[in-house]
Design a protein around this motif. Sequence first.
Motif, PDB file in Angstrom:
ATOM      1  N   GLY A 239       0.845  -1.200   0.000  1.00 32.42           N
ATOM      2  CA  GLY A 239       0.000   0.000   0.000  1.00 32.42           C
ATOM      3  C   GLY A 239       0.865   1.229   0.000  1.00 32.42           C
ATOM      4  N   CYS A 240       1.080   1.818   1.179  1.00 33.51           N
ATOM      5  CA  CYS A 240       1.813   3.076   1.274  1.00 33.51           C
ATOM      6  C   CYS A 240       3.299   2.916   0.984  1.00 33.51           C
ATOM      7  CB  CYS A 240       1.642   3.650   2.679  1.00 33.51           C
ATOM      8  SG  CYS A 240       2.404   2.620   3.960  1.00 33.51           S
ATOM      9  N   ARG A 241       3.842   1.744   1.173  1.00 29.93           N
ATOM     10  CA  ARG A 241       5.258   1.423   0.984  1.00 29.93           C
ATOM     11  C   ARG A 241       6.153   2.215   1.922  1.00 29.93           C
ATOM     12  NH1 ARG A 241       5.192  -1.391  -3.924  1.00 29.93           N
ATOM     13  NH2 ARG A 241       7.462  -1.488  -4.025  1.00 29.93           N
TER      14      ARG A 241
ATOM     15  N   ILE B 153       3.157   2.701   6.984  1.00 28.87           N
ATOM     16  CA  ILE B 153       1.999   3.301   7.663  1.00 28.87           C
ATOM     17  C   ILE B 153       0.782   2.374   7.638  1.00 28.87           C
ATOM     18  CG2 ILE B 153       0.438   5.257   7.751  1.00 28.87           C
ATOM     19  CD1 ILE B 153       2.278   6.809   5.969  1.00 28.87           C
ATOM     20  N   CYS B 154       0.453   1.830   6.463  1.00 26.73           N
ATOM     21  CA  CYS B 154      -0.890   1.254   6.284  1.00 26.73           C
ATOM     22  C   CYS B 154      -0.995  -0.225   6.674  1.00 26.73           C
ATOM     23  CB  CYS B 154      -1.319   1.421   4.836  1.00 26.73           C
ATOM     24  SG  CYS B 154      -0.415   0.343   3.700  1.00 26.73           S
ATOM     25  N   ARG B 155       0.093  -0.918   6.788  1.00 27.88           N
ATOM     26  CA  ARG B 155       0.169  -2.329   7.177  1.00 27.88           C
ATOM     27  C   ARG B 155      -0.450  -3.289   6.147  1.00 27.88           C
ATOM     28  NH1 ARG B 155       1.719  -2.571  12.478  1.00 27.88           N
ATOM     29  NH2 ARG B 155       0.670  -4.505  12.979  1.00 27.88           N
ATOM     30  N   THR B 156      -0.712  -2.802   4.938  1.00 25.13           N
ATOM     31  CA  THR B 156      -1.264  -3.686   3.900  1.00 25.13           C
ATOM     32  C   THR B 156      -0.275  -4.791   3.551  1.00 25.13           C
ATOM     33  OG1 THR B 156      -2.268  -1.721   2.979  1.00 25.13           O
ATOM     34  CG2 THR B 156      -2.356  -3.668   1.598  1.00 25.13           C
ATOM     35  N   CYS B 157       1.012  -4.528   3.753  1.00 20.83           N
ATOM     36  CA  CYS B 157       2.034  -5.472   3.301  1.00 20.83           C
ATOM     37  C   CYS B 157       2.347  -6.563   4.323  1.00 20.83           C
ATOM     38  CB  CYS B 157       3.316  -4.716   2.978  1.00 20.83           C
ATOM     39  SG  CYS B 157       3.994  -3.903   4.435  1.00 20.83           S
ATOM     40  N   LEU B 158       1.631  -6.582   5.453  1.00 23.78           N
ATOM     41  CA  LEU B 158       1.949  -7.562   6.505  1.00 23.78           C
ATOM     42  C   LEU B 158       1.985  -8.982   5.939  1.00 23.78           C
ATOM     43  CD1 LEU B 158      -0.136  -6.348   9.583  1.00 23.78           C
ATOM     44  CD2 LEU B 158       2.359  -6.308   9.293  1.00 23.78           C
TER      45      LEU B 158
ATOM     46  N   THR C 287       6.764  -5.874   4.974  1.00 24.01           N
ATOM     47  CA  THR C 287       7.827  -6.094   3.985  1.00 24.01           C
ATOM     48  C   THR C 287       8.337  -4.792   3.368  1.00 24.01           C
ATOM     49  OG1 THR C 287       6.235  -6.382   2.203  1.00 24.01           O
ATOM     50  CG2 THR C 287       6.930  -8.387   3.365  1.00 24.01           C
ATOM     51  N   CYS C 288       7.556  -3.701   3.468  1.00 20.76           N
ATOM     52  CA  CYS C 288       7.981  -2.446   2.828  1.00 20.76           C
ATOM     53  C   CYS C 288       9.063  -1.726   3.615  1.00 20.76           C
ATOM     54  CB  CYS C 288       6.791  -1.523   2.607  1.00 20.76           C
ATOM     55  SG  CYS C 288       6.106  -0.859   4.127  1.00 20.76           S
ATOM     56  N   VAL C 289       9.280  -2.113   4.863  1.00 14.25           N
ATOM     57  CA  VAL C 289      10.301  -1.410   5.669  1.00 14.25           C
ATOM     58  C   VAL C 289      11.291  -2.386   6.306  1.00 14.25           C
ATOM     59  CG1 VAL C 289       8.993   0.693   6.168  1.00 14.25           C
ATOM     60  CG2 VAL C 289       8.659  -1.328   7.612  1.00 14.25           C
TER      61      VAL C 289
END
Length: 351
Positions: A302-304, A307-312, A338-340
């Motif tokens: 999502g936000c990459r 912030i948004c936690r879509t990538c969990l 995964t984005c961070v």
Amino acid sequence: MAKLRPLAGAARLFTTPLEPEDFLGLVNPLLSSRQLRGLVTRVEHEAPDSATIHFRPGRGWLNHQAGQWARIGVEIDGVRHWRSYSLSAPAGGDPAITVTAIGQVSEALVRNTAPGDVLFLGPPQGDFVLPEHPRPLLMLTAGSGLTPVMSMIRTLTRQRADADVVLIHSSRTMEDALFREELGHLAGNHPGLRVVHWVTSEQGRLDLTHAGHLDEVCEDWRTRAAFACGPSDFLDSAEALWREVDTDHPLIIERFATVRLDGAGGEGGLVTFTRSDKEVEVDGSTTILDAGEDAGVVMPSGCRMGICRTCLTPLLAGTVRDLRNGELITGEGELIQTCVTAPAGPVDLEV
Ligand SMILES: Cc1cc2nc3c(=O)[nH]c(=O)nc-3n(C[C@H](O)[C@H](O)[C@H](O)COP(=O)(O)OP(=O)(O)OC[C@H]3O[C@@H](n4cnc5c(N)ncnc54)[C@H](O)[C@@H]3O)c2cc1C
Ligand code: FES
């Protein structure tokens, strides 16, 4: 960009088993039970590398508040990429995003989008929004950081004749300054809106490491609630200045990119994407999201920027390092962003 135009995806759809939502999509590209979509209605070129893309969202879209952002998905060479974009249109109407071309997805959006294209959408989100009660405002923006603030200014000038706003916008040249004609027009018609353009090619950097430049262009800046959006160093300086000066008024910040801890990268390692049956050697400063996408793994995102936690994504084995603070995360079943995060040794992921 591989464009997904109404009906144009039919050949591709018939190569896989059709699901009910695919039939809906064939009839009307905005109808989908699973995925929000928007039909591009207009594209305006704002500056040499920037464009505003207006779209009509389909069923399920909730009106945005001025200053919020949404995830936008586009298909490039058959792969869907998600990025976040602030909604630059005023609250209450059809949304629009204003994109500056700096990388793969933004280039595709700015150069190749046309009316009739379909964008995939996430719902509007974010708390970079106007205060509930009217108060004097200071907007500090640089480059594409003007976009969420433009939504706020457009909303305020429509809804509140008594709005009191000073916008200080920094751009390299006047030609690069987004929305400059409209801002000139709005300022001419609203006595409470003052627009200050700071042109770095002529004036040098807008220096927020001390109060000097702000004192010069907006004497009463300490008495205003401030909103800032722009590159990381611009925002870091603003945050430091607000911590230092004597003001009871808040500074609210929107960042477009993650702040990484210096030297947080490190070990790297072999990442195994178990469900996708792919293995990639990843260095310690590349995020698992970027590495997976580069390897063709379909990764949720999502936000990459954490912030948004879509990538969990569940960790099956191994250790990852959070690039924002250097912390290590270990253990089967831990959900990682995964984005961070980057691998710290061999890692198995359930994706
Ligand atoms: C909440 C939010 C709102 C955003 N709103 C906008 C918007 O209104 N307009 C817009 O053009 N972009 C916006 N972005 C940035 C956008 O999501 C993408 O990161 C950007 O378009 C680059 O994606 P790309 O695939 O083209 O390049 P990539 O190859 O993915 O990114 C290249 C690098 O540029 C960094 N980056 C992202 N944005 C900037 C920036 N503005 N200046 C310098 N470096 C940057 C990324 O972190 C990445 O490291 C927003 C991001 C967030 C998180
Ligand atoms: S994509 Fe938003 S937290 Fe990772």
